[in-house]
Write a protein that holds these residues in place. Structure first.
Motif, PDB file in Angstrom:
ATOM      1  N   PHE A   1       0.813  -1.213   0.000  1.00  0.00           N
ATOM      2  CA  PHE A   1       0.000   0.000   0.000  1.00  0.00           C
ATOM      3  C   PHE A   1       0.848   1.267   0.000  1.00  0.00           C
ATOM      4  O   PHE A   1       0.418   2.295  -0.525  1.00  0.00           O
TER       5      PHE A   1
ATOM      6  N   SER B   1       0.375   4.157  -2.632  1.00  0.00           N
ATOM      7  CA  SER B   1       0.047   5.515  -2.175  1.00  0.00           C
ATOM      8  C   SER B   1       0.723   6.588  -3.024  1.00  0.00           C
ATOM      9  O   SER B   1       0.386   7.766  -2.903  1.00  0.00           O
TER      10      SER B   1
ATOM     11  N   ARG C   1      -2.038   9.540  -2.286  1.00  0.00           N
ATOM     12  CA  ARG C   1      -3.378   8.955  -2.409  1.00  0.00           C
ATOM     13  C   ARG C   1      -3.860   8.566  -1.013  1.00  0.00           C
ATOM     14  O   ARG C   1      -3.235   7.752  -0.344  1.00  0.00           O
ATOM     15  N   PRO C   2      -4.975   9.144  -0.554  1.00  0.00           N
ATOM     16  CA  PRO C   2      -5.398   8.979   0.844  1.00  0.00           C
ATOM     17  C   PRO C   2      -5.693   7.530   1.268  1.00  0.00           C
ATOM     18  O   PRO C   2      -5.242   7.104   2.327  1.00  0.00           O
ATOM     19  N   LEU C   3      -6.453   6.773   0.491  1.00  0.00           N
ATOM     20  CA  LEU C   3      -6.833   5.433   0.936  1.00  0.00           C
ATOM     21  C   LEU C   3      -5.648   4.478   1.043  1.00  0.00           C
ATOM     22  O   LEU C   3      -5.496   3.808   2.075  1.00  0.00           O
ATOM     23  N   PRO C   4      -4.782   4.390   0.038  1.00  0.00           N
ATOM     24  CA  PRO C   4      -3.602   3.537   0.220  1.00  0.00           C
ATOM     25  C   PRO C   4      -2.695   4.028   1.352  1.00  0.00           C
ATOM     26  O   PRO C   4      -2.087   3.216   2.053  1.00  0.00           O
ATOM     27  N   THR C   5      -2.638   5.346   1.560  1.00  0.00           N
ATOM     28  CA  THR C   5      -1.829   5.884   2.654  1.00  0.00           C
ATOM     29  C   THR C   5      -2.387   5.427   4.000  1.00  0.00           C
ATOM     30  O   THR C   5      -1.647   4.966   4.874  1.00  0.00           O
ATOM     31  N   LEU C   6      -3.711   5.524   4.178  1.00  0.00           N
ATOM     32  CA  LEU C   6      -4.322   5.058   5.419  1.00  0.00           C
ATOM     33  C   LEU C   6      -4.131   3.556   5.600  1.00  0.00           C
ATOM     34  O   LEU C   6      -3.902   3.084   6.718  1.00  0.00           O
ATOM     35  N   ALA C   7      -4.213   2.811   4.501  1.00  0.00           N
ATOM     36  CA  ALA C   7      -4.032   1.366   4.574  1.00  0.00           C
ATOM     37  C   ALA C   7      -2.624   1.009   5.023  1.00  0.00           C
ATOM     38  O   ALA C   7      -2.438   0.160   5.908  1.00  0.00           O
TER      39      ALA C   7
END
Length: 106
Positions: free
Chosen positions: A22, A26, A31-37
């Protein structure tokens, strides 16, 4: 090291290797979602590793997780990102896994 602890180390390594996937997705934390993942997986991996440290030595746990993570990351990178798997890289991963296996017997 107990079989239960080895399973815990494997799950820890999966979290860190998945976090690495991820992290790549990111695109430099853009990219927010891969960063949070990746952040979530790294935190979960750290928590699981802390649990493993309750029953084993730091040096053994740390090296085992790093070795398993390296092997898993290589497999994931080949499967998901079509990165190359040369005989030399394969040998390197096999040597790492042999080292992890030797740690288990201590």
């Amino acid at each position: 090291m107990s079989a239960r602890n080895m399973v815990l180390l494997l799950f820890t390594a999966v979290c860190f290797a998945g976090g690495g996937i991820f992290m790549k997705l990111s695109e430099g934390v853009s990219r927010p979602l891969p960063t949070l993942a990746f952040l979530g997986l790294f935190v979960l991996g750290a928590v699981l590793q802390a649990f493993a440290l309750r029953q084993a030595d730091l040096g053994v746990v740390y090296v085992a997780v790093l070795g398993l993570e390296a092997a898993l990351t290589l497999v994931f990178s080949v499967a998901l990102f079509h990165e190359s798997l040369s005989p030399r890289r394969l040998l390197a991963v096999l040597l790492i896994l042999c080292g992890v296996a030797l740690l288990r017997g201590d």
